[in-house]
Design a protein around this motif. Structure first.
Motif, short mmCIF file in Angstrom:
data_model
loop_
_atom_site.label_atom_id
_atom_site.label_comp_id
_atom_site.label_asym_id
_atom_site.label_seq_id
_atom_site.Cartn_x
_atom_site.Cartn_y
_atom_site.Cartn_z
N GLU A 215 18.74 44.48 -36.09
CA GLU A 215 19.17 43.44 -35.15
C GLU A 215 18.34 42.18 -35.34
O GLU A 215 17.12 42.23 -35.43
CB GLU A 215 19.01 43.94 -33.71
N ILE A 216 19.04 41.07 -35.38
CA ILE A 216 18.39 39.76 -35.41
C ILE A 216 18.95 39.00 -34.20
O ILE A 216 20.16 38.93 -34.02
CB ILE A 216 18.63 39.06 -36.77
N GLU A 217 18.06 38.52 -33.33
CA GLU A 217 18.50 38.00 -32.01
C GLU A 217 18.84 36.51 -32.04
O GLU A 217 18.12 35.71 -32.63
CB GLU A 217 17.37 38.19 -31.00
N LYS A 247 23.21 21.61 -32.62
CA LYS A 247 22.63 20.99 -33.82
C LYS A 247 23.09 21.71 -35.09
O LYS A 247 22.90 22.93 -35.21
CB LYS A 247 21.10 21.05 -33.75
N PRO A 248 23.65 20.95 -36.04
CA PRO A 248 24.13 21.61 -37.27
C PRO A 248 23.00 22.33 -38.00
O PRO A 248 23.23 23.36 -38.65
CB PRO A 248 24.68 20.46 -38.11
N GLU A 249 21.77 21.79 -37.90
CA GLU A 249 20.67 22.42 -38.64
C GLU A 249 20.34 23.83 -38.12
O GLU A 249 19.75 24.63 -38.84
CB GLU A 249 19.42 21.53 -38.67
N LEU A 254 20.03 29.48 -39.37
CA LEU A 254 20.36 30.88 -39.05
C LEU A 254 21.15 31.54 -40.18
O LEU A 254 20.98 32.73 -40.45
CB LEU A 254 21.13 30.97 -37.73
N GLU A 255 21.98 30.76 -40.85
CA GLU A 255 22.73 31.37 -41.96
C GLU A 255 21.79 31.78 -43.09
O GLU A 255 21.95 32.84 -43.69
CB GLU A 255 23.83 30.42 -42.44
N LYS A 256 20.79 30.95 -43.33
CA LYS A 256 19.78 31.32 -44.35
C LYS A 256 19.00 32.55 -43.90
O LYS A 256 18.75 33.47 -44.68
CB LYS A 256 18.79 30.16 -44.56
N LEU A 257 18.59 32.52 -42.63
CA LEU A 257 17.77 33.62 -42.11
C LEU A 257 18.56 34.94 -42.10
O LEU A 257 18.05 35.99 -42.50
CB LEU A 257 17.31 33.27 -40.69
N ALA A 314 31.38 35.47 -37.46
CA ALA A 314 32.28 35.20 -38.60
C ALA A 314 31.45 35.06 -39.88
O ALA A 314 31.87 35.51 -40.95
CB ALA A 314 33.09 33.93 -38.34
N PHE A 315 30.27 34.47 -39.75
CA PHE A 315 29.40 34.35 -40.93
C PHE A 315 29.00 35.75 -41.43
O PHE A 315 29.04 36.02 -42.64
CB PHE A 315 28.16 33.52 -40.60
#
Ligand code: ACM
Ligand code: ZN
Length: 468
Positions: A215-217, A247-249, A254-257, A314-315
């Protein structure tokens, strides 16, 4: 006489006892299917600890696979001159071998001399395919050794899902090479799991037929992370526990993480994204969150949170994985699995949307709550005793309506108040009770019958012998 077949935990679906007895002293010669010799080796090793020489020549114990038996299921047939343990798959054979060890342990509890086992047949299969334990390693950290001890206990109780709550406000415990600063968080105890240690734990789990769901919160429960990355909050001057939703960043980060995180768990096809207990105060005051809410034509901030979580889910799906979230009150896209935790009504609310579900309602299955009022606990916690866990009905009142949408129950050990040395003390004996909640058909559960079987097995020493 306790030496009958009705001493097993979890209690089997069917037990037929036939005339005659097997002389335990005459047993010898354990065979297992090719590539599963570790099963026979473990039985021989544990037999030795009980004073039985299963390596000698004698009445054979044959472990086999059978195409007629379902997955995770087994049959044990005992006659005076042969024992067969047949499994529908490797997990079924493993569980069958464990059940036979219980019979052996009880049969020899006064020593091997004259020990007898009744003859007959036991057939068993699980009620739920999902039988979970969540362990929080983010608050109080546990060593790899303790986690393996938990996994071994789970395997002996036929629990097959290890939901690993590894990131929270107080600690980000999976190694991050992209953001190594996250591994310095240590509000309660220091420590993180290196990629090698995570692999060691996942391999150990797989050997014991346990699937790891890490799990990643987000978007809440992230105080420590956000103190290190205040730019990802609504107000960097006052970073809170929640990521900014606008914020887009934040999404890029989070997508990288998430990508790095899931790569540490190549065997895990299900990833938990948290989603619980986010506060709205910062979002309510954030011009960016408020603007995005209007642009998306949403009427309240919880809908923006829900949009954010659906995008993250979705990611996860785009990586070929299935997301899970805690029930948040909002509706997740139907392929996301929802974990009910506050009330049984979360099942009912989720039902029309077709999501699969996990049952973890807190006052029935949170093991950080005290087993007795004599244990240390926070004032707000209810007492959750062993019979409470035992008598939990995972479908609540809606078995017919929910059907296969309920994957199964999961019991949770949060560790804000549980240092590493108390983990096993918190699990036992309630995890034993939980094993019947997860495994047994409701009709096979009877509290007083269970306590008798548990006492017999405890006295036999079965809980103390080694898993595979
Ligand atoms: C939870 O207990 N916050 C899921
Ligand atoms: Zn914001």
């Amino acid at each position: 006489m306790t030496n009958d077949f009705d001493i097993l935990i979890p209690r089997p679906r069917t037990i037929e006892q036939t005339p005659g007895v097997l002389k335990v002293e005459s047993l010898g010669g354990v065979t297992a299917p090719e590539n599963f010799e570790r099963f026979s080796a473990a039985l021989i090793r544990n037999g030795k600890a009980m004073g039985i020489d299963l390596a000698q020549k004698g009445v054979p114990v044959k472990m086999v696979f059978s195409a007629d038996i379902k997955v995770e299921s087994f049959e044990i047939t005992v006659t005076p001159d042969e024992v067969t343990i047949a499994g529908g798959d490797p997990a079924g054979l493993f569980y069958g071998a464990g059940a036979f060890e219980q019979l052996l342990c009880v049969a020899v509890n006064r020593g091997i001399r004259g020990a007898e086992m009744p003859c007959g047949k036991i057939s068993d299969s699980p009620r739920f395919g999902y039988r979970g334990l969540m362990l929080d390693s983010a608050r109080h950290f546990q060593s790899v050794e303790t986690i393996k001890q938990v996994l071994a206990l789970m395997a002996r109780l036929r629990l097959n899902i290890f939901h690993w709550h590894i990131c929270d406000s107080q600690g980000f415990r999976s190694e991050s090479k992209l953001f190594p600063e996250l591994n310095t968080l240590a509000e309660m105890t220091p420590g993180f799991y290196t990629a090698e240690e995570i692999k060691e734990i996942c391999d150990f789990a797989a050997e014991h037929f346990i699937t790891v769901i890490p799990e990643i919160e987000m978007p809440g429960h992230s105080k420590g992370l956000l103190a290190l990355h205040p730019e990802l909050c609504c107000d960097p001057e006052n970073p809170g526990k929640e990521f900014c939703l606008a914020k887009p960043e934040v999404r890029t980060f989070l997508e990288k993480l998430i990508s790095e995180f899931v790569a540490l768990f190549p065997g895990s096809k299900i990833i938990h994204l948290g989603g619980d207990e986010a506060g709205t105060e910062n979002w309510d005051k954030c011009p960016l969150c408020q603007k995005l809410m209007k642009v998306k034509n949403l009427s309240n901030i919880r809908q923006l949170e829900n949009d954010f979580m659906n995008d993250m889910a979705a990611f996860v799906r785009s990586l070929g994985l299935t997301p899970v979230t805690w029930f948040t009150g909002s509706i997740m896209e139907s392929t996301t699995i929802i974990q009910a935790w506050r009330t049984i009504w979360e099942l009912k609310e989720t039902l029309p949307h077709g999501n699969r579900m996990i049952f973890s309602v807190h006052d029935q299955l949170y093991l950080d709550y005290p087993n007795t009022a004599a244990e240390p606990f926070e004032n707000w916690m209810p007492v959750l005793c062993e019979s409470g866990v035992y008598n939990t009905e995972p479908y609540a009142a809606w078995e017919k309506e929910i059907g296969d949408l309920l994957l199964g129950p999961e019991t949770c050990l949060w560790t804000e108040t549980v240092p590493e040395h108390r983990v096993i003390a918190k699990l036992m004996p309630r995890l034993v009770a939980f094993s019947e909640t997860a495994w047994c058909a409701a009709m096979r559960k009877e509290w007083f019958n269970y306590t008798r079987r548990k006492e017999v097995l405890e006295a036999s020493g079965w809980f103390d012998i080694k898993a595979l």
